[in-house]
Design a protein around this motif. Structure first.
Motif, PDB file in Angstrom:
ATOM      1  N   UNK A 199       0.829  -1.207   0.000  1.00 52.44           N
ATOM      2  CA  UNK A 199       0.000   0.000   0.000  1.00 52.44           C
ATOM      3  C   UNK A 199       0.865   1.260   0.000  1.00 52.44           C
ATOM      4  N   UNK A 200       1.595   1.455  -1.075  1.00 53.58           N
ATOM      5  CA  UNK A 200       2.404   2.669  -1.194  1.00 53.58           C
ATOM      6  C   UNK A 200       2.505   3.078  -2.657  1.00 53.58           C
ATOM      7  N   UNK A 201       2.655   4.387  -2.913  1.00 51.56           N
ATOM      8  CA  UNK A 201       2.774   4.858  -4.290  1.00 51.56           C
ATOM      9  C   UNK A 201       3.996   4.254  -4.985  1.00 51.56           C
ATOM     10  N   UNK A 202       3.973   4.287  -6.324  1.00 53.50           N
ATOM     11  CA  UNK A 202       5.047   3.664  -7.106  1.00 53.50           C
ATOM     12  C   UNK A 202       5.514   4.629  -8.193  1.00 53.50           C
ATOM     13  N   UNK A 203       6.813   4.765  -8.319  1.00 56.24           N
ATOM     14  CA  UNK A 203       7.422   5.503  -9.416  1.00 56.24           C
ATOM     15  C   UNK A 203       8.090   4.510 -10.345  1.00 56.24           C
ATOM     16  N   UNK A 204       7.668   4.504 -11.616  1.00 53.00           N
ATOM     17  CA  UNK A 204       8.281   3.642 -12.627  1.00 53.00           C
ATOM     18  C   UNK A 204       9.049   4.542 -13.583  1.00 53.00           C
TER      19      UNK A 204
ATOM     20  N   UNK B  74      10.166  13.587  -7.461  1.00 53.53           N
ATOM     21  CA  UNK B  74      10.370  12.694  -6.315  1.00 53.53           C
ATOM     22  C   UNK B  74       9.954  13.356  -5.011  1.00 53.53           C
ATOM     23  N   UNK B  75      10.028  14.682  -4.950  1.00 52.76           N
ATOM     24  CA  UNK B  75       9.648  15.411  -3.733  1.00 52.76           C
ATOM     25  C   UNK B  75       8.141  15.386  -3.496  1.00 52.76           C
ATOM     26  N   UNK B  76       7.373  15.059  -4.520  1.00 52.99           N
ATOM     27  CA  UNK B  76       5.912  15.018  -4.414  1.00 52.99           C
ATOM     28  C   UNK B  76       5.415  13.683  -3.853  1.00 52.99           C
ATOM     29  N   UNK B  77       6.304  12.686  -3.792  1.00 48.75           N
ATOM     30  CA  UNK B  77       5.919  11.387  -3.247  1.00 48.75           C
ATOM     31  C   UNK B  77       5.920  11.435  -1.718  1.00 48.75           C
ATOM     32  N   UNK B  78       5.141  10.548  -1.116  1.00 51.10           N
ATOM     33  CA  UNK B  78       4.963  10.553   0.333  1.00 51.10           C
ATOM     34  C   UNK B  78       6.222  10.116   1.075  1.00 51.10           C
ATOM     35  N   UNK B  79       6.340  10.615   2.295  1.00 42.08           N
ATOM     36  CA  UNK B  79       7.435  10.233   3.175  1.00 42.08           C
ATOM     37  C   UNK B  79       6.885   9.926   4.557  1.00 42.08           C
ATOM     38  N   UNK B  80       7.593   9.098   5.283  1.00 43.90           N
ATOM     39  CA  UNK B  80       7.164   8.747   6.630  1.00 43.90           C
ATOM     40  C   UNK B  80       7.468   9.912   7.569  1.00 43.90           C
ATOM     41  N   UNK B  81       7.031   9.804   8.822  1.00 42.35           N
ATOM     42  CA  UNK B  81       7.206  10.885   9.791  1.00 42.35           C
ATOM     43  C   UNK B  81       8.671  11.228  10.030  1.00 42.35           C
ATOM     44  N   UNK B  82       9.562  10.233   9.870  1.00 36.09           N
ATOM     45  CA  UNK B  82      10.992  10.501  10.069  1.00 36.09           C
ATOM     46  C   UNK B  82      11.672  10.996   8.794  1.00 36.09           C
ATOM     47  N   UNK B  83      10.867  11.249   7.744  1.00 37.49           N
ATOM     48  CA  UNK B  83      11.402  11.824   6.513  1.00 37.49           C
ATOM     49  C   UNK B  83      11.897  10.824   5.494  1.00 37.49           C
ATOM     50  N   UNK B  84      11.774   9.537   5.802  1.00 31.37           N
ATOM     51  CA  UNK B  84      12.258   8.521   4.866  1.00 31.37           C
ATOM     52  C   UNK B  84      11.246   8.307   3.735  1.00 31.37           C
ATOM     53  N   UNK B  85      11.742   8.002   2.535  1.00 33.09           N
ATOM     54  CA  UNK B  85      10.833   7.782   1.399  1.00 33.09           C
ATOM     55  C   UNK B  85       9.864   6.642   1.686  1.00 33.09           C
ATOM     56  N   UNK B  86       8.609   6.860   1.341  1.00 37.09           N
ATOM     57  CA  UNK B  86       7.576   5.849   1.578  1.00 37.09           C
ATOM     58  C   UNK B  86       6.909   5.478   0.253  1.00 37.09           C
TER      59      UNK B  86
ATOM     60  N   UNK C 160      16.758  10.259  -2.127  1.00 37.77           N
ATOM     61  CA  UNK C 160      15.345  10.602  -2.249  1.00 37.77           C
ATOM     62  C   UNK C 160      14.443   9.407  -2.530  1.00 37.77           C
ATOM     63  N   UNK C 161      15.021   8.320  -3.038  1.00 36.42           N
ATOM     64  CA  UNK C 161      14.209   7.132  -3.289  1.00 36.42           C
ATOM     65  C   UNK C 161      14.420   6.129  -2.162  1.00 36.42           C
ATOM     66  N   UNK C 162      13.435   5.271  -1.985  1.00 34.86           N
ATOM     67  CA  UNK C 162      13.535   4.237  -0.959  1.00 34.86           C
ATOM     68  C   UNK C 162      13.979   2.932  -1.584  1.00 34.86           C
TER      69      UNK C 162
END
Length: 625
Positions: free
Chosen positions: A56-61, A325-337, A390-392
């Protein structure tokens, strides 16, 4: 319930089930990098789509070119029809970057034609990322370029609610501040019309509808979503969010501070030029920058506004720009989600690594000779290290992974066996020039093409240069063969049309032979192709490397009659290694087919356009600001 709902008429088979299982396990274990080594036609996209559906997380292809991005966009939309699948590539039909050639004292002004349809799709992507979670964005590597601060984009959005107090003048001012333009006749994307207390606002992300907002007694009394064509009411929501028509949005306080900082930098740079006795450079920079500042102060925008992005966004010198990439969600600690998939990674990863230096070299000349302030260097693509931060989790997919993928992946998942049972095409090596008969590779290729066409099949001829591709295409047409060429100078949207006509064949209004250089390698799904001929295959180099040969030969791997011819007077190391790779894969698939009683079948795929995007014409060109 998973947010991604995969839809397909078939189930995973061949090597797909084990590949899906391993990729899912790798994501759950937190592997930073994984590689899916899948042969051409093995269904790598379907495998990745199955893995995506479990999370359940967004995807960048990311794809290495727009043609492949369009194909992947179509495929993911087919697999996830109920979710938000988006297309984000460079919106230029034509682009000439700003440059200065000091040896000839030639300044080349930036010139570009924006394709409005692609711009709309880009806004759809960023809007989706701001409003929902079940998002797949298929992008080209242009997504690592400066885009504008997502926080500003979100904060500048207009939130409308029923009974919300607002005056007619305030609503007009807010829309103008967001950079909507007023059109009292027929508003288009990013425009609005006012008739009394009725506002019609056409969002940047979708021109097929518009918001109609009615005011009464300085309150919003109705919000309607209306079909632009039929003028019928599609919905009457209680609230609506209208996003800005431009990604580069700056608030009034930010603009004032930015102008102050631009002025300070200009004074410092002019002082530097004066001390060096560079009078021309100083005057050049003074005139341009002051004009741009006046435009920014008056309109909030200017030609080449992106060159002032560091000041407009409040970033420090050298700080990474905000990109898609900055428009994608991140967790509370700032890590890419979010999950990143780099398709044809052997090309995509080096592209990401190389873009920063190329951009920097061009801009350094502009700064040195007074065409731009030094801060223009901060309007740039991401460095590879910044991209990594910036990517996870990342999944690389390729039939020929590069050294970076192989060395850094926690696991390499092989997908060699095709569900269709198709075996890699046999490879035949023929001389470029046969001394015994006096026949050349061109003489032979004409006969081979004629044989393929007589069976209703298509052929690809791969050359070393663009000029050679054009000349061979012209020569084949003179010989009565319906052929066309495609290379890097071919316009983006035209490429899609060429591939569509190629699949149709001359019997259905298309053509039979496609001649190209480098665009005919990675990922293109052309099941009608039964012959791939690679001219001058023994010229060692990038275009005739082991990886390039394997990729190009793979274009014939979706047809049961597939055949590959390498024209070479000498068997180079790259040719030998490429043949060894293919022979290993042929054996694995053949043994699997025998064990399971599988008869190979040509892939059947509907012939349809990936994207319905019109080409921008010269007379209706949208010039970049």
């Amino acid at each position: 319930m998973p947010i991604f709902k995969l839809r397909a008429d078939y189930k995973p088979s061949g090597d797909q089930p084990q590949a899906i299982k391993k990729l899912i396990e790798g994501i759950r274990k937190g592997y930073r990098y994984q590689t899916l080594l899948g042969v051409t036609g093995s269904g790598k996209t379907f495998t990745v789509a199955n893995a995506i559906s479990h999370f359940d997380m967004p995807v960048l292809v990311m794809a290495p070119n727009k043609s492949l991005a369009a194909q992947l966009y179509h495929e993911y939309k087919t697999f996830f029809p109920e979710n938000s699948v988006n297309y984000f590539v460079s919106y230029y039909d034509y682009y000439q970057p700003e440059a200065y050639l000091p040896t000839t004292d030639t300044y080349i002004e930036k010139e570009a034609m924006i394709n409005e349809e692609i711009d709309k799709l880009r806004h759809q992507a960023t809007t989706a990322l701001m409003t929902r979670k079940d998002v797949v964005v298929v992008a080209s590597v242009s997504c690592i370029y400066n885009l504008g601060v997502p926080l500003n984009y979100m904060e500048s959005a207009l939130h409308l609610e029923l009974d919300k107090p607002i005056t007619r003048g305030d609503l007009i001012r807010q829309l103008v501040k967001m950079q909507f333009s007023r059109n009292q006749v027929a508003p288009k994307r990013g425009q609005f019309r006012v008739r009394g207390d009725i506002f019609d606002v056409v969002p940047a992300a979708d021109a097929s509808m518009f918001y109609q907002i009615a005011l009464e007694n300085q309150k919003i009394v109705s919000i309607k979503i209306i079909d632009s064509l039929t003028r019928r009411i599609k919905d009457e929501p209680k609230e609506a969010i209208i996003f800005p028509p431009k990604h580069f949005i700056t608030s009034a306080p930010q603009m004032k501070e930015a102008l102050d900082n631009i002025k300070k930098e200009l004074d410092e740079r002019l002082d530097y030029f004066d001390k060096k006795g560079l009078v021309i450079e100083a005057e050049r920079l003074r005139r341009r920058t002051r004009y741009d500042m006046e435009m920014l102060k008056t309109l909030g925008y200017c030609h080449g506004v992106e060159n002032y992005s560091r000041h407009l966004t409040g970033k420090l010198p050298g700080e990474a720009p905000d990109t898609l990439l900055s428009y994608f969600t991140r967790s509370k600690d700032g890590k890419p989600n979010f999950l990143t998939v780099i398709d044809e990674s052997h090309i995509g990863a080096p592209q990401i690594r190389g873009m920063y230096e190329g951009d920097k070299k061009r801009k350094e000349s502009l700064v040195e000779f007074g065409w731009r302030l030094p801060s223009a260097l901060d309007n740039r693509p991401l460095k590879f290290s910044e991209f990594e931060n910036l990517v996870g989790q990342v999944i690389f997919t390729s039939a020929t992974p590069g050294s970076f993928e192989m060395e850094n992946s926690s696991q390499v998942v092989e997908q060699i066996i095709r569900p269709t049972g198709l075996i890699d095409p046999p490879i035949e090596v023929k001389p470029v020039f046969d001394k015994k008969t006096g026949r050349t590779q061109i003489d032979d290729i004409i006969e081979e093409i004629a044989a393929a066409i007589s069976k209703g099949e298509r052929a690809i001829a791969n050359t070393l240069t663009k000029k050679m591709a054009e000349e061979l295409s012209e020569f084949l047409n003179k010989k009565g063969v319906n052929a066309r060429f495609m290379h890097s100078d071919t316009k983006t949207i035209e490429r899609t049309d060429i591939l569509l006509d190629f699949r149709k064949g001359s019997a259905n209004g298309g053509f039979d032979v496609l001649v190209g250089v480098n665009l005919l390698r990675e990922g293109l799904d052309l099941p009608e192709v039964a012959l791939v001929a690679i001219l001058d295959a023994d010229r060692e180099g990038f275009l005739r490397s082991e990886s390039s040969l394997v990729q190009t030969m793979g274009r014939a791997a979706r047809n049961v009659s597939g055949k590959v011819i390498l024209y070479a007077d000498n068997v180079t190391g790259s040719i030998k290694r490429a043949i060894d790779i293919v022979e290993r894969r042929r054996k694995i698939q053949t043994d699997y087919n025998k064990k399971h009683g599988i008869t190979p079948q040509t892939i059947k795929k509907e012939i349809k356009r990936f994207l319905e995007i019109p080409q921008t014409k010269k007379d209706d060109t949208a010039k970049i600001d």
